[in-house]
Every structure is written in C-alpha cells, then in structure tokens.
Design a protein around this motif. Structure first.
Motif, PDB file in Angstrom:
ATOM      1  N   VAL A  37      72.036 -48.629  63.713  1.00 53.54           N
ATOM      2  CA  VAL A  37      71.010 -48.386  62.390  1.00 53.54           C
ATOM      3  C   VAL A  37      71.717 -48.969  61.148  1.00 53.54           C
ATOM      4  CG1 VAL A  37      69.942 -46.735  61.475  1.00 53.54           C
ATOM      5  CG2 VAL A  37      70.449 -46.256  63.698  1.00 53.54           C
ATOM      6  N   PHE A  38      71.030 -50.051  60.768  1.00 51.37           N
ATOM      7  CA  PHE A  38      71.233 -50.720  59.525  1.00 51.37           C
ATOM      8  C   PHE A  38      69.983 -50.339  58.524  1.00 51.37           C
ATOM      9  CE2 PHE A  38      72.992 -53.365  62.990  1.00 51.37           C
ATOM     10  CZ  PHE A  38      74.121 -53.726  62.502  1.00 51.37           C
ATOM     11  N   TYR A  39      70.453 -49.683  57.605  1.00 48.91           N
ATOM     12  CA  TYR A  39      69.472 -49.089  56.772  1.00 48.91           C
ATOM     13  C   TYR A  39      69.708 -49.155  55.233  1.00 48.91           C
ATOM     14  CZ  TYR A  39      72.806 -45.197  55.988  1.00 48.91           C
ATOM     15  OH  TYR A  39      74.013 -44.438  55.872  1.00 48.91           O
ATOM     16  N   ASP A  40      68.524 -48.991  54.552  1.00 46.90           N
ATOM     17  CA  ASP A  40      68.153 -49.391  53.417  1.00 46.90           C
ATOM     18  C   ASP A  40      68.542 -47.842  52.449  1.00 46.90           C
ATOM     19  OD1 ASP A  40      65.928 -48.585  54.512  1.00 46.90           O
ATOM     20  OD2 ASP A  40      64.666 -48.995  52.819  1.00 46.90           O
ATOM     21  N   CYS A  41      68.551 -48.291  51.078  1.00 48.43           N
ATOM     22  CA  CYS A  41      68.549 -47.392  49.796  1.00 48.43           C
ATOM     23  C   CYS A  41      69.320 -46.151  49.916  1.00 48.43           C
ATOM     24  CB  CYS A  41      67.039 -47.011  49.771  1.00 48.43           C
ATOM     25  SG  CYS A  41      65.914 -48.153  49.158  1.00 48.43           S
ATOM     26  N   GLU A  42      70.848 -46.417  50.620  1.00 52.65           N
ATOM     27  CA  GLU A  42      71.652 -45.381  50.337  1.00 52.65           C
ATOM     28  C   GLU A  42      72.279 -45.086  49.189  1.00 52.65           C
ATOM     29  OE1 GLU A  42      75.464 -43.366  51.194  1.00 52.65           O
ATOM     30  OE2 GLU A  42      75.056 -45.248  50.186  1.00 52.65           O
ATOM     31  N   GLY A  96      66.865 -44.944  53.718  1.00 53.88           N
ATOM     32  CA  GLY A  96      66.106 -45.301  54.643  1.00 53.88           C
ATOM     33  C   GLY A  96      66.324 -44.295  55.941  1.00 53.88           C
ATOM     34  N   LEU A  97      67.619 -43.449  56.028  1.00 53.77           N
ATOM     35  CA  LEU A  97      67.419 -42.681  57.146  1.00 53.77           C
ATOM     36  C   LEU A  97      66.433 -41.529  57.271  1.00 53.77           C
ATOM     37  CD1 LEU A  97      71.456 -42.212  57.578  1.00 53.77           C
ATOM     38  CD2 LEU A  97      69.821 -43.357  58.888  1.00 53.77           C
ATOM     39  N   ASN A  98      65.921 -41.043  56.061  1.00 50.19           N
ATOM     40  CA  ASN A  98      65.035 -40.096  56.116  1.00 50.19           C
ATOM     41  C   ASN A  98      63.625 -40.455  56.575  1.00 50.19           C
ATOM     42  OD1 ASN A  98      66.313 -38.284  54.600  1.00 50.19           O
ATOM     43  ND2 ASN A  98      65.833 -39.046  52.586  1.00 50.19           N
ATOM     44  N   ARG A  99      63.337 -41.874  56.276  1.00 56.19           N
ATOM     45  CA  ARG A  99      62.120 -42.659  56.761  1.00 56.19           C
ATOM     46  C   ARG A  99      62.119 -42.673  58.327  1.00 56.19           C
ATOM     47  NH1 ARG A  99      62.905 -46.702  54.162  1.00 56.19           N
ATOM     48  NH2 ARG A  99      63.609 -48.143  55.978  1.00 56.19           N
ATOM     49  N   GLY A 133      60.449 -50.821  57.696  1.00 62.01           N
ATOM     50  CA  GLY A 133      60.766 -50.887  56.123  1.00 62.01           C
ATOM     51  C   GLY A 133      61.757 -52.152  56.213  1.00 62.01           C
ATOM     52  N   ASP A 134      62.739 -51.870  55.300  1.00 70.77           N
ATOM     53  CA  ASP A 134      64.017 -52.869  55.337  1.00 70.77           C
ATOM     54  C   ASP A 134      65.210 -52.302  55.925  1.00 70.77           C
ATOM     55  OD1 ASP A 134      62.809 -54.914  53.999  1.00 70.77           O
ATOM     56  OD2 ASP A 134      63.059 -54.060  52.084  1.00 70.77           O
ATOM     57  N   ALA A 135      65.005 -51.562  56.987  1.00 75.59           N
ATOM     58  CA  ALA A 135      65.890 -51.087  57.841  1.00 75.59           C
ATOM     59  C   ALA A 135      66.026 -51.741  59.404  1.00 75.59           C
ATOM     60  CB  ALA A 135      65.829 -49.631  58.332  1.00 75.59           C
TER      61      ALA A 135
END
Length: 387
Positions: free
Chosen positions: A156-161, A169-172, A81-83
C-alpha cells in the motif's frame, strides 16, 4: 543513464506547484523511470528526486503505478486517487500488508538529492530520504523481486500522510477498498533506525479552562484573574509522575505536557479566561476512554475539553507472522514512542510494527539523511522474512 535515474522532461503540465514545492524553474519537472529490481539505494535516490509534497503526489504515484504494472506481472495493481496498491493472490495461509506513504513535508532547500561518503559509509541527503522514500524503495524492490513469497503480500503506497488526518489516503482506502487492508500482520516502513518498533503510543489533546471576572487592573480587587487561577493546573503538570508500563516485554513511556497557554484581554484588563492546552501520550494498554478518564482525574475540579485523540496499537509480537519477522531481524524489538499509522491497522485487528531505514529524529528536518547500509539491511531482513 543508470537504472533508476530520472529523465528530465519539461512538460506543459500543471502550472501551479503544490504547497512547499519550489516554483517551476527551480527544480525540473520530471517523469521517472523506476527500475524496481535495482539496488534499493538507487531506487531511493530516484524516488527522492520526484518532489511529492502532500497534495502533489500524482507524479510519484504515476511512476510507481507504471513500474509495478510493467515489472511485477505477478501482482494485481489498482490505483485509488494518488495511492497505488498491489498484491499477490497465491492462496497462502496468511497475508502480510506492507504500507508506506508517498508524500513528504514541504521541501526545505534539500532537493535534489545529494550523496556523501562511499561504499558501506555512503549517506543519502534530501527531503524524504528518511520519511519515508527509503522505506518505499524497500517495499517496491520486494514487490518486484518476490514473486513466490511465503505469505501473500499486499503493498500500500498512499498519499497525504503528512497533513491533517482526515485527508490521509488510508482513510479513503478503508472506505473504498477495505479488503486491501486485510491481513495477519502489517509492517509500516516508517523510519525506525532499521529496528523493529512494535505497536505505538496513543495520543490525546485536551484544553483545561479556568475562568474569572474582568476588571480594570487599577481596581484589580474587583475582578478575579483567570490566568492566576491556572497555577494549580501547571502545578499538577509539574508534579505528574508518568507510567512506564512493560507490554509484551517492551517498555513504553507515557507523558503529560502543557503545549500552549492562552489568555488575556488587554494590557489593563484582569483576564476572565485562560486555557492550558495539554498533550497526553499514553501506552497502548489504555483506550481513548481510559485516557480521557485519567485526564479528568488529573484535572479534577477544572473544565476539561477533549480536542483530539487517537488510540495506540499493542505490540502484537506473539502473532506468528510477527514472531517470524523478529526472528528474521536477529535483533531485539523496541517500543514505538510516538504515534504512527500502525494504529490504523491495529484498529482493524492486525498486529502492526514499524520497520524502516533512517532515524525518526531526522524526519521533517532540513538535515534529513539516511545511511545506505540501513536501506540494504531493511531490504535483507524483509527478504529473509518473506522469501
């Protein structure tokens, strides 16, 4: 053009901006060329000037992915995704996971980035400087410059926090790429005043409901006022004495607060329902079940409904990798008084700490700013720990 500067590119991309992003024309649409080996301060500035309000992280994720693939050939890189995720595969005896979110809260007339001061006293101002692009910059710098770390590393660079938890994004990533979250220590580079904040508090929200009988206020004796019936609830809150437990040498401070009260039908009606919303912040030696049982005890005799909850994270400072980080920091760790994504890693069995530049009290404010000295300090500490 200095390394890490942004290249304006008025492209014919998406026409509608994500929520909170100023309309096209008020800020330029940019494509970013990131120099990951540059001073982390300059890398922070470049990241901040890429608007990335939650749900609109594509541009910054593209820039991060492209830079990692081009400048860190020693890393395995994947996009989800955007991660963006990257890791070494050196066969080390242990693995450290470093995590940071790429999104920000809505822009509040605080972009593009500005600077004040100079030298060791320089300060960067703007949306995301604290929460948490300075932490992301430190991570990216480490990813590019530590080709032979003492531990295997996962970034880990993730989205929607910054929005509802189900979109985090960590859930996904946990559903689709769970092995990428495995390790022996997690370091979440959220702002922590450049000090190690170990573990985090848990949080639970409940509604305490009182009921009554409607009547005309001219004949109030014929009814029963539910708002008046809530007085003992408020009294118990006012008289509540929170615990301040010490865990692994760190003092946590619990709390129990009414955060909203609702009730009433009309200006001439005795209300038949009142709801007091309460938030409980609890130390990580309590489970969610423990917290719920405690709240039901506090409000015994009243109807209590749990509306939300998230467990805390134990400090885990006795884990070997965590002890090494504390030694490298040459400072005393403190308890994290709040909830962060370290709890997600702790739930997977990883000791987890927060360690990043900037004051958490400035996050989400128009005045958000970070001292460049803190950015460099965090980069130095993590380099000593990992090299």
């Amino acid at each position: 053009m200095r390394s890490g500067e942004l290249v304006p590119a008025f492209s014919a991309g998406r026409t509608a901006a994500p929520p909170g992003v100023p309309p096209r024309g008020s800020l330029p649409v940019v494509t970013a060329s990131l120099d990951l080996t540059a001073d982390p301060v300059e890398l922070t500035a470049a990241l901040v000037d890429i608007p990335s309000v939650s749900g609109g992280e594509k541009a910054i994720a593209d820039a991060v992915e492209q830079a990692l693939r081009a400048q860190a050939p020693h890393l395995e890189v994947v996009r989800n995704g955007d991660a963006v995720l990257a890791r070494t595969n050196l066969g080390r005896a242990s693995r450290v996971v470093l995590a940071g979110h790429l999104d920000t809260v809505p822009i509040n007339d605080n972009l593009p980035l500005t600077r004040t001061g100079s030298g060791a006293d320089e300060i960067l101002h703007g949306c995301g400087t604290v929460d948490m692009k300075s932490g992301d910059a430190v991570m990216l710098h480490l990813a590019a410059t530590l080709a032979e770390p003492r531990h295997d590393l996962t970034f880990v660079f993730y989205d929607c926090e910054e929005i509802e938890a189900e979109r985090n994004g960590l859930n996904r990533i946990e559903r689709e790429l769970p092995d990428w979250l495995a390790g022996d220590l997690a370091v979440v580079c959220e702002p922590s005043n450049a000090a190690i904040e170990a573990g985090c508090q848990g949080t639970m929200r409940v509604e305490v409901r009182t009921t009554g009988t409607r009547a005309h206020t001219a004949r109030a004796w014929m009814g029963e006022n539910a708002i008046h019936a809530a007085q003992p609830v408020l009294q118990r809150l006012g008289e509540y004495t929170p615990r301040n437990p010490v865990i692994d040498g760190l003092q946590y401070r619990e709390g129990l607060q009414a955060v909203r009260i609702s009730g009433g039908v009309a200006g001439n009606v005795v209300p038949d329902e009142c709801v007091v919303a309460v938030n409980h912040r609890f130390a990580p030696d309590k489970s969610l079940d423990d917290a719920e049982a405690h709240l039901r005890e506090v409000f015994d005799g009243f109807e209590v409904t749990v509306t939300d909850g998230a467990p805390g994270a134990l400090p885990g400072l006795t884990a070997p990798a965590a002890a090494e980080l504390v030694e490298a920091s040459a400072s005393e760790p403190v308890a994290k008084l709040g909830w962060t994504d370290v709890a997600r890693f702790a739930a997977r069995g990883l000791p987890a700490v927060n360690f990043g530049p900037g004051s958490p009290t400035l996050a989400h404010t128009k005045q958000e700013h970070v001292a460049t000295a803190e950015i460099r300090h965090c980069a130095d500490v993590l380099t000593r720990f990992l090299r």
